[in-house]
Motif scaffolding. Structure first.
Motif, PDB file in Angstrom:
ATOM      1  N   GLU A 154       0.857  -1.200   0.000  1.00 53.65           N
ATOM      2  CA  GLU A 154       0.000   0.000   0.000  1.00 53.65           C
ATOM      3  C   GLU A 154       0.883   1.237   0.000  1.00 53.65           C
ATOM      4  O   GLU A 154       1.837   1.343   0.769  1.00 53.65           O
ATOM      5  N   TYR A 155       0.564   2.167  -0.899  1.00 55.61           N
ATOM      6  CA  TYR A 155       1.258   3.443  -0.976  1.00 55.61           C
ATOM      7  C   TYR A 155       0.297   4.530  -0.511  1.00 55.61           C
ATOM      8  O   TYR A 155      -0.777   4.710  -1.088  1.00 55.61           O
ATOM      9  N   LEU A 156       0.682   5.271   0.527  1.00 53.47           N
ATOM     10  CA  LEU A 156      -0.203   6.258   1.156  1.00 53.47           C
ATOM     11  C   LEU A 156       0.334   7.661   0.865  1.00 53.47           C
ATOM     12  O   LEU A 156       1.407   8.037   1.345  1.00 53.47           O
ATOM     13  N   LEU A 196       1.474   6.212  -8.050  1.00 57.40           N
ATOM     14  CA  LEU A 196       2.017   5.254  -7.088  1.00 57.40           C
ATOM     15  C   LEU A 196       0.960   4.649  -6.156  1.00 57.40           C
ATOM     16  O   LEU A 196       1.028   3.448  -5.868  1.00 57.40           O
ATOM     17  N   PRO A 197      -0.034   5.400  -5.669  1.00 53.50           N
ATOM     18  CA  PRO A 197      -1.023   4.773  -4.778  1.00 53.50           C
ATOM     19  C   PRO A 197      -1.787   3.627  -5.430  1.00 53.50           C
ATOM     20  O   PRO A 197      -2.221   2.696  -4.745  1.00 53.50           O
ATOM     21  N   GLY A 198      -1.975   3.655  -6.739  1.00 55.85           N
ATOM     22  CA  GLY A 198      -2.719   2.593  -7.414  1.00 55.85           C
ATOM     23  C   GLY A 198      -1.838   1.533  -8.033  1.00 55.85           C
ATOM     24  O   GLY A 198      -2.345   0.569  -8.620  1.00 55.85           O
ATOM     25  N   LEU A 199      -0.539   1.691  -7.889  1.00 55.75           N
ATOM     26  CA  LEU A 199       0.371   0.803  -8.607  1.00 55.75           C
ATOM     27  C   LEU A 199       0.320  -0.661  -8.164  1.00 55.75           C
ATOM     28  O   LEU A 199       0.311  -1.545  -9.024  1.00 55.75           O
ATOM     29  N   PRO A 200       0.280  -0.960  -6.869  1.00 55.37           N
ATOM     30  CA  PRO A 200       0.274  -2.391  -6.511  1.00 55.37           C
ATOM     31  C   PRO A 200      -0.890  -3.168  -7.096  1.00 55.37           C
ATOM     32  O   PRO A 200      -0.806  -4.379  -7.294  1.00 55.37           O
ATOM     33  N   GLY A 201      -2.002  -2.490  -7.408  1.00 51.78           N
ATOM     34  CA  GLY A 201      -3.160  -3.197  -7.950  1.00 51.78           C
ATOM     35  C   GLY A 201      -3.422  -2.913  -9.406  1.00 51.78           C
ATOM     36  O   GLY A 201      -4.502  -3.151  -9.904  1.00 51.78           O
TER      37      GLY A 201
END
Length: 346
Positions: A154-156, A196-201
Motif C-alpha cells: 500500500e502506498y499512502l 504510485l497509490p494505485g500501482l500495486p493493484g
C-alpha cells in the motif's frame, strides 16, 4: 544506469527566496542544492544524468551542464510547461531507452545510498522501487508505504499522523518504462499522488528499499532551507563532507567569529565591530555592517546586512543580490573557509 533529476517544479512555498533563482540553485553551505544531488548520483556510479528544465528554470541548465564529463555527462531535457513528476517521465520516455532509471528531486539532500537502491531493484525487480526511510508520522508530512518484505502492499500519499507505518518515501525511485502507460497521456501529473497509490493493484509491482534511519532535508520551504544550511555547517548533513577544511581565516575587515563553525565564502566583507555566532553561513560577496550580530543565520550571496542589525535564526538576502551570484559552477564554494570559534580551527 541513467538518472533523471526533476528540477522544473514550482517554488511557491519558498516565497521571496525563489524570486531571483530556481530553488534547485539556492545555496546550501554556499553551493547550489542541485550540486549535492549530482555529486551523490555520480558517486553511486550513475553513467548519465538528465535534468528537467523549462522557461522559468533555464538558469539551471547554465549551472549543471558544465558539471558533466566523459564518465558521467549531464544534459538538460526541455519542458515547455510544467507537467509534474509523472508528466516528466511520460514526456521523456525516450531518455529511458527501454531501461530503468534512477529518479530524484532536485531540492532534497538525503543520505540514501543510491547504489544500494539500484542493487535492491535489480535483486527484486519492480515497476518502481521506492527508497524509504524511518519517519515519525506525527512529525513528518510526506508519503508512507506499507510493505511485506521488499514488496509494497500500500502506498499512502501524505496520510498525516494516522499513517499505520514508519516507512516514509525519500522521493528517490528506480522507475521502469512499463509504468509510463499508467500516466495520463496529457496534462499535469503528480506521480506520487496519481500513479504510485494505485500501482500495486494496476498490474504493475511496487518495491521498497529500506534505507533505515537516514538524513533527509527538503529545502523547499524557508524553515527547512535554513535548517539545511545550519546542519551542513554543523556536520550533521551529507553535504558536510564537501565543505572545506578548518582555517584560521576571517572575513575581510576583521569581524570576530565569537563561536563556530562559520562558513565564509570568498569576498565577504565585515566591519571589525561585527560579531558572528555559529553555526552560520556567509554567502559570496556578502557585506556585514558595523555593530551587527549574526547568530545561527544564513546570509545569502551578495546580501548587505545593515549596521546595528541582529540576525538570529534567519535567512537574510535581497532578491536582486542573488541574481547571477549562483551561476558560477567553476568557482562557487571552491574557496570557502570554514572557521571555528574566535577565528580558530574547529
Amino acid at each position: 544506469m541513467k538518472a533523471l533529476i526533476l528540477a522544473n517544479g514550482r517554488a511557491d512555498r519558498l516565497g521571496p527566496l525563489s524570486l531571483a533563482a530556481p530553488k534547485a540553485l539556492l545555496p546550501v553551505a554556499n553551493r547550489p542544492v542541485i550540486w549535492y544531488v549530482i555529486q551523490s548520483l555520480r558517486e553511486a556510479g550513475v553513467e548519465e544524468i538528465a535534468v528537467t528544465v523549462g522557461p522559468r528554470t533555464r538558469a539551471i541548465a547554465e549551472f549543471v551542464e558544465p558539471l558533466g564529463g566523459p564518465a558521467c555527462p549531464v544534459r538538460c531535457l526541455w519542458e515547455r510547461r510544467r507537467t509534474g513528476t509523472g508528466g516528466a517521465l511520460r514526456d521523456h520516455l525516450g531518455y529511458m531507452e527501454g531501461e530503468p532509471i534512477v529518479v530524484v528531486p532536485a531540492d532534497i539532500i538525503a543520505g540514501v545510498d543510491i547504489r544500494a537502491l539500484v542493487r535492491q531493484h535489480l535483486a527484486h525487480p519492480a515497476s518502481v522501487t521506492v527508497a524509504v526511510a524511518r519517519q515519525d508520522p506525527a512529525r513528518w508530512d510526506g508519503d508512507f508505504l506499507v510493505t511485506d518484505g521488499p514488496v509494497v502492499t500500500e502506498y499512502l500519499f501524505k496520510p498525516g499522523a494516522g499513517a499505520p507505518t514508519t516507512l516514509g518515501s525519500t522521493g528517490a525511485w528506480v522507475v521502469r518504462p512499463d509504468v509510463v502507460p499508467l500516466i495520463p497521456r496529457t496534462g499535469f501529473c503528480d506521480f506520487s499522488a496519481q500513479v504510485l497509490p494505485g500501482l500495486p493493484g494496476a498490474g504493475r509491482s511496487l518495491g521498497a528499499y529500506d534505507a533505515g534511519v537516514v538524513y533527509q532535508r527538503d529545502v523547499g520551504v524557508p524553515q527547512r532551507y535554513w535548517q539545511g544550511n545550519i546542519e551542513a555547517v554543523s556536520g550533521s548533513s551529507p553535504a558536510s563532507r564537501y565543505l572545506p577544511g578548518p582555517s584560521p581565516a576571517a572575513p575581510r575587515g576583521g569581524a570576530t567569529v565569537v563561536r563556530g563553525p562559520v562558513l565564509i565564502a570568498p569576498d565577504v566583507t565585515a566591519h571589525p565591530s561585527a560579531r558572528i555566532y555559529g553555526p552560520a553561513v556567509l554567502g559570496r560577496g556578502a557585506v556585514i555592517g558595523a555593530h551587527t550580530s549574526i547568530v545561527s543565520s544564513v546570509v545569502l550571496p551578495g546580501a548587505e546586512v545593515p549596521p546595528y542589525s541582529l540576525l538570529s535564526g534567519s535567512v537574510f538576502g535581497t532578491a536582486h543580490h542573488l541574481d547571477g551570484a549562483l551561476l558560477r559552477p567553476d568557482t562557487a564554494g571552491r574557496a570557502d573557509r570554514l572557521v571555528g570559534a574566535a577565528g580558530g580551527a574547529r
